[in-house]
Design an enzyme around this catalytic site. Structure first.
Site, PDB file in Angstrom:
ATOM      1  N   HIS A 100       0.865  -1.077   0.022  1.00 34.26           N
ATOM      2  CA  HIS A 100       0.029  -0.062  -0.030  1.00 34.26           C
ATOM      3  C   HIS A 100       0.948   1.314   0.034  1.00 34.26           C
ATOM      4  CE1 HIS A 100      -3.837  -2.073   2.024  1.00 34.26           C
ATOM      5  NE2 HIS A 100      -3.174  -2.695   0.820  1.00 34.26           N
TER       6      HIS A 100
ATOM      7  N   GLU B  94       1.186   3.748   1.961  1.00 35.30           N
ATOM      8  CA  GLU B  94       1.584   4.411   3.185  1.00 35.30           C
ATOM      9  C   GLU B  94       2.913   3.263   3.673  1.00 35.30           C
ATOM     10  OE1 GLU B  94      -2.760   4.864   3.494  1.00 35.30           O
ATOM     11  OE2 GLU B  94      -1.609   3.578   2.342  1.00 35.30           O
TER      12      GLU B  94
ATOM     13  N   CYS C  50      -5.890   1.896   6.103  1.00 33.12           N
ATOM     14  CA  CYS C  50      -6.433   0.721   6.510  1.00 33.12           C
ATOM     15  C   CYS C  50      -5.898   0.217   7.682  1.00 33.12           C
ATOM     16  CB  CYS C  50      -6.295  -0.343   5.082  1.00 33.12           C
ATOM     17  SG  CYS C  50      -4.624  -0.958   5.330  1.00 33.12           S
TER      18      CYS C  50
ATOM     19  N   CYS D 218      -2.272  -0.658   7.539  1.00 35.87           N
ATOM     20  CA  CYS D 218      -1.202   0.762   7.435  1.00 35.87           C
ATOM     21  C   CYS D 218      -1.273   1.645   8.818  1.00 35.87           C
ATOM     22  CB  CYS D 218      -1.842   1.743   6.128  1.00 35.87           C
ATOM     23  SG  CYS D 218      -1.270   0.820   4.725  1.00 35.87           S
TER      24      CYS D 218
END
Length: 148
Positions: free
Chosen positions: A52, A54, A82, A85
């Protein structure tokens, strides 16, 4: 660099991700007002479910500073993190999170879950949201509309 400039940079990264067929999410890490890392969703390109934006940015930032702790850093993301993260932000000891749009399906900074700043966890961070939320939301909506 202002918060707006940082989110604009994250949005530019999100657009690059979209052009590559990835969900358009971007993130950057600032330390003392300077960009030390950036990331965009790379799950498909890297065959990595943890890639992801991040996470990619946090990994790059840790390499840049030579430490797994990112005290004094701010993460800017185009979408509310999420749970995965959010956990990474906590473990990295990020001081501040600024995100554009809420994620009503998987947000872990209060929309669905409250992982960030949960009272039982040992790290708290400043959280701000909503800056350029409309732009981020429109980018995501356009991406998914094109794929349906």
């Amino acid at each position: 660099m202002t918060d707006r400039e940082a989110i604009e940079l994250a949005l530019a990264l999100a657009r690059i991700a979209a052009d590559a067929g990835e969900v358009p999410i971007g993130a950057i890490v600032l330390r003392e007002g300077v960009v030390i890392a950036s990331g965009q969703n790379r799950t498909l390109r890297d065959n990595d479910p943890t890639a992801h934006a991040e996470i990619v940015a946090i990994r790059e930032a840790a390499r840049a500073v030579g430490n797994h702790r990112l005290n004094g850093c701010t993460v800017y993301a185009t979408l509310e993190p999420c749970a995965m993260c959010a956990g990474a932000l906590i473990h990295a000891r990020i001081d501040r999170l600024v995100y554009a749009a809420p994620d009503p399906k998987a947000g872990a900074a209060g929309s669905v879950l409250s992982v960030i700043n949960h009272e039982k966890l040992n790290h708290q961070m400043s959280v701000e949201s909503g800056l350029m939320a409309d732009e981020s939301s429109e980018l995501l909506k356009a991406f998914f509309k094109e794929r349906r």
